[in-house]
Write an enzyme that holds these catalytic residues in place. Sequence first.
Site, PDB file in Angstrom:
ATOM      1  N   CYS A 197      38.523  44.696  50.744  1.00 29.90           N
ATOM      2  CA  CYS A 197      37.130  44.236  50.739  1.00 29.90           C
ATOM      3  C   CYS A 197      37.129  42.780  50.302  1.00 29.90           C
ATOM      4  CB  CYS A 197      36.255  45.129  49.850  1.00 29.90           C
ATOM      5  SG  CYS A 197      36.718  45.164  48.100  1.00 29.90           S
ATOM      6  N   CYS A 205      34.925  46.496  43.766  1.00 28.00           N
ATOM      7  CA  CYS A 205      33.892  47.520  44.007  1.00 28.00           C
ATOM      8  C   CYS A 205      34.322  48.520  45.078  1.00 28.00           C
ATOM      9  CB  CYS A 205      32.566  46.871  44.425  1.00 28.00           C
ATOM     10  SG  CYS A 205      31.867  45.750  43.189  1.00 28.00           S
ATOM     11  N   ARG A 206      34.315  48.088  46.343  1.00 29.05           N
ATOM     12  CA  ARG A 206      34.513  49.044  47.443  1.00 29.05           C
ATOM     13  C   ARG A 206      35.962  49.469  47.628  1.00 29.05           C
ATOM     14  NH1 ARG A 206      31.849  45.359  51.815  1.00 29.05           N
ATOM     15  NH2 ARG A 206      32.719  43.847  50.330  1.00 29.05           N
ATOM     16  N   SER A 207      36.890  48.503  47.721  1.00 26.07           N
ATOM     17  CA  SER A 207      38.268  48.913  48.045  1.00 26.07           C
ATOM     18  C   SER A 207      38.943  49.697  46.913  1.00 26.07           C
ATOM     19  CB  SER A 207      39.123  47.727  48.515  1.00 26.07           C
ATOM     20  OG  SER A 207      39.223  46.721  47.550  1.00 26.07           O
ATOM     21  N   ASP A 236      28.347  46.197  50.866  1.00 29.02           N
ATOM     22  CA  ASP A 236      28.743  45.619  49.584  1.00 29.02           C
ATOM     23  C   ASP A 236      27.722  45.995  48.509  1.00 29.02           C
ATOM     24  OD1 ASP A 236      29.454  44.032  47.491  1.00 29.02           O
ATOM     25  OD2 ASP A 236      29.437  42.152  48.609  1.00 29.02           O
ATOM     26  N   ASN A 254      37.770  43.133  45.714  1.00 30.48           N
ATOM     27  CA  ASN A 254      38.696  44.165  45.211  1.00 30.48           C
ATOM     28  C   ASN A 254      38.287  44.679  43.830  1.00 30.48           C
ATOM     29  OD1 ASN A 254      42.254  44.465  44.383  1.00 30.48           O
ATOM     30  ND2 ASN A 254      40.942  45.939  45.392  1.00 30.48           N
TER      31      ASN A 254
HETATM   32  P1  4NP Z   1      33.712  44.172  46.664  1.00 32.90           P
HETATM   33  O1  4NP Z   1      32.370  43.606  46.021  1.00 32.90           O
HETATM   34  O2  4NP Z   1      34.076  43.221  47.799  1.00 32.90           O
HETATM   35  O3  4NP Z   1      33.316  45.517  47.167  1.00 32.90           O
HETATM   36  O4  4NP Z   1      34.736  44.197  45.571  1.00 32.90           O
HETATM   37  C1  4NP Z   1      32.217  42.283  45.609  1.00 32.90           C
HETATM   38  C2  4NP Z   1      32.731  41.881  44.404  1.00 32.90           C
HETATM   39  C3  4NP Z   1      32.566  40.580  43.967  1.00 32.90           C
HETATM   40  C4  4NP Z   1      31.871  39.691  44.764  1.00 32.90           C
HETATM   41  C5  4NP Z   1      31.359  40.083  45.977  1.00 32.90           C
HETATM   42  C6  4NP Z   1      31.534  41.392  46.406  1.00 32.90           C
HETATM   43  N1  4NP Z   1      31.677  38.361  44.323  1.00 32.90           N
HETATM   44  O5  4NP Z   1      30.981  37.598  45.017  1.00 32.90           O
HETATM   45  O6  4NP Z   1      32.190  37.994  43.254  1.00 32.90           O
END
Ligand code: 4NP
Length: 157
Positions: free
Chosen positions: A10, A15-17, A129, A13
């Site tokens: 994602c 939240c989702r992955s 997201d 790294n």
């Molecule tokens: P992820 O979520 O891609 O599912 O881990 C996010 C985590 C952090 C950010 C964006 C999405 N960020 O902008 O810091």
Amino acid sequence: MSQPSILFVCLGNICRSPLAEAALRAEAIAAGLAISIDSAGTGGWHAGNPPDPRAIAEAERHGIDISHYRARKVRREDFQRFGNIYALDQQNLRDLKRIAPNGLLTRSTARLSLLMDMVPGREGTAVIDPYGGTADDFAQTWADVSVAARAIVSRML
Ligand code: 4NP
């Protein structure tokens, strides 16, 4: 034959992955399958950090501790080390295709695809997201990645 290897990717790294990694680890154990599983982000802002507290809480609701996971950025070697790399959304997939090594000796051998393409009826859709969202959004993330994890395992049985 070598053990199947799967990387979830994602953006951050955190939240989702990591939730996809946890869901597939659980499904693989339940099915008695040995799969090498990891996750990474296309961005490195959170490298070295544990998952988002809301992701940790969501996994905990399903009896899984992911507090020891640590974020990392996708590396060039990942494209040769993993048989499959699943992007959590379309932007992640575009970014992966852009950074995939294409040299004579370092060509990517991993199959790159969108995670939800594994789920009949959900092809082409994103795992949204949840970073800017609420606990409900993290519950939706879990629902999405766990149905995808079951689909991945069922294709291996
Ligand atoms: P992820 O979520 O891609 O599912 O881990 C996010 C985590 C952090 C950010 C964006 C999405 N960020 O902008 O810091």
